[in-house]
Write a protein that holds these residues in place. Structure first.
Motif, PDB file in Angstrom:
ATOM      1  N   LEU A  96       0.833  -1.124  -0.117  1.00  0.00           N
ATOM      2  CA  LEU A  96       0.000   0.026  -0.093  1.00  0.00           C
ATOM      3  C   LEU A  96       1.004   1.228   0.007  1.00  0.00           C
ATOM      4  O   LEU A  96       0.586   2.146  -0.741  1.00  0.00           O
ATOM      5  CB  LEU A  96      -0.822  -0.087   1.186  1.00  0.00           C
ATOM      6  CG  LEU A  96      -1.851  -1.287   1.410  1.00  0.00           C
ATOM      7  CD1 LEU A  96      -2.631  -1.111   2.640  1.00  0.00           C
ATOM      8  CD2 LEU A  96      -2.849  -1.243   0.161  1.00  0.00           C
ATOM      9  N   TYR A  97       1.978   1.386   0.699  1.00  0.00           N
ATOM     10  CA  TYR A  97       2.740   2.645   0.855  1.00  0.00           C
ATOM     11  C   TYR A  97       4.232   2.113   0.666  1.00  0.00           C
ATOM     12  O   TYR A  97       4.649   0.910   0.725  1.00  0.00           O
ATOM     13  CB  TYR A  97       2.568   2.875   2.225  1.00  0.00           C
ATOM     14  CG  TYR A  97       1.312   3.171   2.697  1.00  0.00           C
ATOM     15  CD1 TYR A  97       0.641   2.272   3.793  1.00  0.00           C
ATOM     16  CD2 TYR A  97       0.322   4.350   2.380  1.00  0.00           C
ATOM     17  CE1 TYR A  97      -0.772   2.496   3.973  1.00  0.00           C
ATOM     18  CE2 TYR A  97      -0.899   4.532   2.789  1.00  0.00           C
ATOM     19  CZ  TYR A  97      -1.283   3.602   3.629  1.00  0.00           C
ATOM     20  OH  TYR A  97      -2.563   3.830   4.030  1.00  0.00           O
ATOM     21  N   TRP A  98       4.853   3.196   0.027  1.00  0.00           N
ATOM     22  CA  TRP A  98       6.140   2.997  -0.457  1.00  0.00           C
ATOM     23  C   TRP A  98       7.191   4.231   0.028  1.00  0.00           C
ATOM     24  O   TRP A  98       6.611   5.291   0.118  1.00  0.00           O
ATOM     25  CB  TRP A  98       6.099   2.931  -1.952  1.00  0.00           C
ATOM     26  CG  TRP A  98       5.699   1.557  -2.392  1.00  0.00           C
ATOM     27  CD1 TRP A  98       4.304   1.452  -2.559  1.00  0.00           C
ATOM     28  CD2 TRP A  98       6.398   0.379  -2.820  1.00  0.00           C
ATOM     29  NE1 TRP A  98       4.120   0.153  -3.181  1.00  0.00           N
ATOM     30  CE2 TRP A  98       5.459  -0.452  -3.422  1.00  0.00           C
ATOM     31  CE3 TRP A  98       7.582   0.063  -2.740  1.00  0.00           C
ATOM     32  CZ2 TRP A  98       5.668  -1.706  -3.620  1.00  0.00           C
ATOM     33  CZ3 TRP A  98       8.170  -1.237  -3.223  1.00  0.00           C
ATOM     34  CH2 TRP A  98       7.034  -2.154  -3.861  1.00  0.00           C
ATOM     35  N   GLY A  99       8.145   3.843   0.281  1.00  0.00           N
ATOM     36  CA  GLY A  99       9.306   4.860   0.508  1.00  0.00           C
ATOM     37  C   GLY A  99       9.778   5.314  -0.791  1.00  0.00           C
ATOM     38  O   GLY A  99       9.586   4.971  -1.882  1.00  0.00           O
ATOM     39  N   GLN A 100      10.843   6.296  -0.688  1.00  0.00           N
ATOM     40  CA  GLN A 100      11.529   6.985  -2.099  1.00  0.00           C
ATOM     41  C   GLN A 100      12.652   6.015  -2.532  1.00  0.00           C
ATOM     42  O   GLN A 100      13.129   6.479  -3.804  1.00  0.00           O
ATOM     43  CB  GLN A 100      11.790   8.210  -1.764  1.00  0.00           C
ATOM     44  CG  GLN A 100      13.330   8.378  -1.046  1.00  0.00           C
ATOM     45  CD  GLN A 100      13.256   8.081   0.477  1.00  0.00           C
ATOM     46  OE1 GLN A 100      12.273   7.773   0.987  1.00  0.00           O
ATOM     47  NE2 GLN A 100      14.415   7.951   0.889  1.00  0.00           N
ATOM     48  N   GLY A 101      13.110   5.119  -1.629  1.00  0.00           N
ATOM     49  CA  GLY A 101      14.159   4.567  -2.335  1.00  0.00           C
ATOM     50  C   GLY A 101      15.698   4.714  -1.747  1.00  0.00           C
ATOM     51  O   GLY A 101      15.890   6.120  -1.520  1.00  0.00           O
ATOM     52  N   THR A 102      16.433   3.970  -1.792  1.00  0.00           N
ATOM     53  CA  THR A 102      17.837   4.159  -1.489  1.00  0.00           C
ATOM     54  C   THR A 102      18.806   3.537  -2.315  1.00  0.00           C
ATOM     55  O   THR A 102      18.578   2.169  -2.552  1.00  0.00           O
ATOM     56  CB  THR A 102      18.073   4.062   0.057  1.00  0.00           C
ATOM     57  OG1 THR A 102      19.479   4.657   0.449  1.00  0.00           O
ATOM     58  CG2 THR A 102      18.161   2.378   0.515  1.00  0.00           C
ATOM     59  N   GLN A 103      19.756   4.065  -2.748  1.00  0.00           N
ATOM     60  CA  GLN A 103      20.568   3.197  -3.738  1.00  0.00           C
ATOM     61  C   GLN A 103      21.656   2.467  -3.128  1.00  0.00           C
ATOM     62  O   GLN A 103      22.186   2.847  -2.258  1.00  0.00           O
ATOM     63  CB  GLN A 103      21.472   4.401  -4.791  1.00  0.00           C
ATOM     64  CG  GLN A 103      22.127   3.665  -5.826  1.00  0.00           C
ATOM     65  CD  GLN A 103      21.724   3.110  -6.997  1.00  0.00           C
ATOM     66  OE1 GLN A 103      20.852   3.515  -7.544  1.00  0.00           O
ATOM     67  NE2 GLN A 103      22.108   1.881  -7.082  1.00  0.00           N
ATOM     68  N   VAL A 104      21.771   1.234  -3.751  1.00  0.00           N
ATOM     69  CA  VAL A 104      22.881   0.257  -3.211  1.00  0.00           C
ATOM     70  C   VAL A 104      24.032  -0.037  -4.511  1.00  0.00           C
ATOM     71  O   VAL A 104      23.095  -0.400  -5.447  1.00  0.00           O
ATOM     72  CB  VAL A 104      22.314  -0.848  -2.531  1.00  0.00           C
ATOM     73  CG1 VAL A 104      23.346  -1.889  -2.430  1.00  0.00           C
ATOM     74  CG2 VAL A 104      21.652  -0.573  -1.276  1.00  0.00           C
ATOM     75  N   THR A 105      24.884   0.270  -4.554  1.00  0.00           N
ATOM     76  CA  THR A 105      26.007  -0.240  -5.540  1.00  0.00           C
ATOM     77  C   THR A 105      27.072  -1.148  -4.945  1.00  0.00           C
ATOM     78  O   THR A 105      27.584  -0.510  -4.056  1.00  0.00           O
ATOM     79  CB  THR A 105      26.527   1.241  -5.976  1.00  0.00           C
ATOM     80  OG1 THR A 105      25.424   1.967  -6.404  1.00  0.00           O
ATOM     81  CG2 THR A 105      27.283   0.654  -7.314  1.00  0.00           C
ATOM     82  N   VAL A 106      27.049  -2.186  -5.690  1.00  0.00           N
ATOM     83  CA  VAL A 106      28.252  -2.947  -5.264  1.00  0.00           C
ATOM     84  C   VAL A 106      29.048  -3.177  -6.338  1.00  0.00           C
ATOM     85  O   VAL A 106      28.855  -3.646  -7.482  1.00  0.00           O
ATOM     86  CB  VAL A 106      27.680  -4.363  -5.000  1.00  0.00           C
ATOM     87  CG1 VAL A 106      28.461  -5.594  -4.279  1.00  0.00           C
ATOM     88  CG2 VAL A 106      26.274  -4.314  -4.147  1.00  0.00           C
ATOM     89  N   SER A 107      30.444  -2.768  -6.129  1.00  0.00           N
ATOM     90  CA  SER A 107      31.405  -2.800  -6.980  1.00  0.00           C
ATOM     91  C   SER A 107      32.063  -4.193  -7.218  1.00  0.00           C
ATOM     92  O   SER A 107      32.400  -4.790  -6.083  1.00  0.00           O
ATOM     93  CB  SER A 107      32.314  -1.864  -6.939  1.00  0.00           C
ATOM     94  OG  SER A 107      32.994  -2.049  -5.526  1.00  0.00           O
ATOM     95  N   SER A 108      32.587  -4.766  -8.323  1.00  0.00           N
ATOM     96  CA  SER A 108      33.380  -5.935  -8.388  1.00  0.00           C
ATOM     97  C   SER A 108      34.493  -5.836  -8.184  1.00  0.00           C
ATOM     98  O   SER A 108      35.324  -4.696  -8.161  1.00  0.00           O
ATOM     99  CB  SER A 108      33.053  -6.556  -9.773  1.00  0.00           C
ATOM    100  OG  SER A 108      33.419  -5.762 -10.954  1.00  0.00           O
TER     101      SER A 108
END
Length: 123
Positions: free
Chosen positions: A111-123
């Motif tokens: 029903l409800y959502w946040g705005q999101g947070t970026q996760v970046t995983v480098s190799s």
């Protein structure tokens, strides 16, 4: 109405860890099951994990089982996602969501959502 704000994302090397948090306000937090979803560029939003209202039941998508742990603290109105042994394929925007049933894995069921947070995983 429930307002959700995610935090804790960032850049990490493969094999590293991050803990995401999602703070809720508005209606009673413990009335809702909570889920984490993620969306990579060019891909659809996908289910990651969910926890029931009390925290006693959890569910995970296969690709994160054994690496990610979802938990919640109803006294703090917060849900967490502990992510260990991160892989480049975990790179995405991570969203928390509130819904009625923790077994649901489809975004439309929340029903409800946040705005999101970026996760970046480098190799």
């Amino acid at each position: 109405q429930v307002q959700l704000v995610e935090s804790g994302g960032g850049l990490v090397q493969a094999g590293g860890s991050l803990r995401l948090s999602c703070a809720a306000s508005g209606r009673t937090f413990s009335n809702y099951a909570m889920g984490w979803f993620r969306q990579a560029p060019g891909k659809e939003r996908e289910f990651v994990a969910a926890v029931c209202r009390s925290g006693g039941h959890t569910g995970y998508t296969t690709s994160v089982k054994g690496r990610f742990t979802i938990s919640r603290d109803n006294a703090k109105n917060t849900v967490y996602l502990q992510m260990n042994s991160l892989k480049p394929e975990d790179t995405a925007v991570y969203y928390c969501a509130a819904g009625a049933y923790w077994e649901k894995v489809v975004p439309a069921d929340y029903l409800y959502w946040g705005q999101g947070t970026q996760v970046t995983v480098s190799s």
